[in-house]
Write an enzyme that holds these catalytic residues in place. Structure first.
Site, PDB file in Angstrom:
ATOM      1  N   ASN A   9       0.865  -1.184   0.000  1.00 40.73           N
ATOM      2  CA  ASN A   9       0.000   0.000   0.000  1.00 40.73           C
ATOM      3  C   ASN A   9       0.899   1.231   0.000  1.00 40.73           C
ATOM      4  OD1 ASN A   9      -1.652   2.143   0.637  1.00 40.73           O
ATOM      5  ND2 ASN A   9      -2.678   1.138   2.356  1.00 40.73           N
ATOM      6  N   ARG A  91      -2.089  -1.124  -3.954  1.00 41.72           N
ATOM      7  CA  ARG A  91      -3.035  -0.005  -3.970  1.00 41.72           C
ATOM      8  C   ARG A  91      -2.592   0.950  -5.071  1.00 41.72           C
ATOM      9  NH1 ARG A  91      -2.757   5.047   0.019  1.00 41.72           N
ATOM     10  NH2 ARG A  91      -4.395   6.290  -0.916  1.00 41.72           N
ATOM     11  N   HIS A 179      -9.653   7.364  -1.922  1.00 41.06           N
ATOM     12  CA  HIS A 179      -9.751   6.674  -0.623  1.00 41.06           C
ATOM     13  C   HIS A 179     -10.795   5.558  -0.668  1.00 41.06           C
ATOM     14  CE1 HIS A 179      -7.997  10.496   1.347  1.00 41.06           C
ATOM     15  NE2 HIS A 179      -7.053   9.577   1.264  1.00 41.06           N
ATOM     16  N   ARG A 239      -1.763  19.209   1.111  1.00 44.30           N
ATOM     17  CA  ARG A 239      -2.585  19.534  -0.067  1.00 44.30           C
ATOM     18  C   ARG A 239      -3.651  20.560   0.298  1.00 44.30           C
ATOM     19  NH1 ARG A 239      -4.155  13.555  -1.533  1.00 44.30           N
ATOM     20  NH2 ARG A 239      -2.611  12.911   0.023  1.00 44.30           N
TER      21      ARG A 239
END
Ligand code: AMP
Length: 390
Positions: A9, A91, A179, A239
């Protein structure tokens, strides 16, 4: 002899890993978890068992990403003692319009995923790097990509649409959402632990270094705060979250910023870090008495509250609010402050239950059930791999 699947991941800086035994029938069983960090000053690979005991702590003087992946594969072979690693699962943040369920990776898939890099410049290369390394080291090993966008793939207009000339939508400029592996896990937890809640109007707050919200009902995404890229929506560690697009134009005109400079500013230098000028980490900001730290947290909380209200709008109401990921699972203070923003919706939490991080933290009188659930993206990835292999 046992079969196993290794899950990687890749986040924006480190790679979380998990190794699962996969019986022919029944649930996958977690064997160990770990962290691979090739980008810090001291690259390392650390693996621990399910009780937290360290199984492997590898800190070579100098090692790149490729060497650490090689060390991981060698260690895995040894650990499995004759068992067989049947696949690696990854992922991948952006699947675009083409990838809406787990897919076996081949050269064509890899090229298509590479082409999506401009839509996830922070994450996509980090997700693809271990795939390339493993492909070079073990070309015969099956590799599977699972997508953060997939959970939201049913989103349709008006939710999925930008108000820009229609022709750009045909080029893929639409809202995708991210997500999704985390949201899928939470949807599964609700269905397993509290079946009556799955049909309720839920907002899941994935608050980690990246942060977003998902309006969810019956295990499906109804709306979400991220869009074409993982920049949109809530204030994040580095961000910006939603931003008047005119800010970008102004930066370009006033400061002569090109696309690379804008990208660096909005992905790496904004959010909590940009506003506080101290840190991207909520723990550091909460512990600081610098007014800029407080202002950054104030903005994070305000925008999270506003975002929950917008998600509730998508479902014409709110019955369940779930907090998850690093901040959502661990920070009672941030949970309390976001809930305080939502007092007008009748959301109430029990301070003791919140401080203790209990599963349910709302009071009996609360109009909304508030839960704290630990997310597990790796568990969703291993199941994605298993589905693909029947
Ligand atoms: P994640 O991306 O889900 O791994 O979340 C990482 C973020 O969670 C970190 O950058 C911290 O800001 C936040 N975090 C982790 N533990 C805590 C804590 N105990 N209190 C506040 N924030 C935390």
């Amino acid at each position: 002899m046992r079969d196993a699947i290794l899950v990687l991941n890749a986040g924006s800086s480190t790679i979380k890993l998990a190794l699962y035994a996969v019986p022919q029938q029944g649930d996958a069983k977690l064997l160990c978890k770990g962290l691979l960090d090739a980008h810090s000053a001291a690259p390392h690979l650390i693996i621990h068992d399910t009780s937290g005991a360290v199984l492997f702590d590898h800190r070579p003087d100098q090692a790149g990403h490729h060497e650490l992946i090689a060390a991981l594969l060698d260690w895995t072979d040894e650990f499995l003692q004759g068992g067989r690693l049947i696949a690696t699962g990854h992922r991948i943040v952006h699947g675009g319009r083409r990838f809406v369920s787990p897919v076996r990776i081949d050269a064509d898939v890899l090229q298509a995923l590479d082409a999506l890099t401009p839509l996830a410049p922070l994450h996509q290369p980090r997700g693809l790097a271990p795939i390339r390394a493993i492909g070079a080291l073990r070309p015969q090993l099956a590799q599977v990509a699972c997508f953060d966008t997939a959970f939201h793939s049913d989103l349709a207009p008006p939710v999925s649409r930008f108000a820009i000339p229609r022709r750009f939508e045909a080029e893929g400029l639409r809202r995708y959402g991210f997500h999704g592996l985390s949201y899928q896990f939470i949807a599964g937890q609700l269905a397993r632990q509290s079946p009556p809640l799955t049909g309720k109007r839920s907002v899941v707050a994935h608050l980690g270094n990246g942060a977003s919200l998902c309006a969810m009902r019956n295990g499906r995404s109804i709306d979400t705060t991220m869009g074409l890229t993982a920049l949109d929506g809530l204030v994040m560690g580095t961000r910006c979250g939603n931003l008047d697009p005119g800010v970008v134009l102004t930066l370009q005109r006033l400061h002569r910023f090109g696309p690379d400079e804008v990208e660096r500013l909005l992905y790496y230098e904004s959010g909590l870090l940009g506003v506080s000028e101290i840190s991207a980490d909520v723990r550091t900001l909460l512990a600081s008495d610098d007014p800029r730290a407080k202002e950054a947290i104030d903005l994070f909380v305000y925008r999270a509250g506003a975002g929950v209200a917008a998600m509730a709008h998508a479902m014409a109401g709110l019955d369940v609010l779930v907090f998850t990921a690093g901040i959502g699972e661990n920070s009672a203070e941030i949970r309390a402050r976001i809930v305080a923003e939502l007092g007008w919706l009748g959301v109430r939490i029990d301070d003791q239950a919140n401080a203790a991080g209990r599963r349910r933290i709302s009071t009996e009188a609360s109009a909304v059930t508030v839960l704290v659930l630990k997310t597990d993206e790796e568990a969703v990835i291993v199941e994605g791999c298993r589905k693909l292999f029947g």
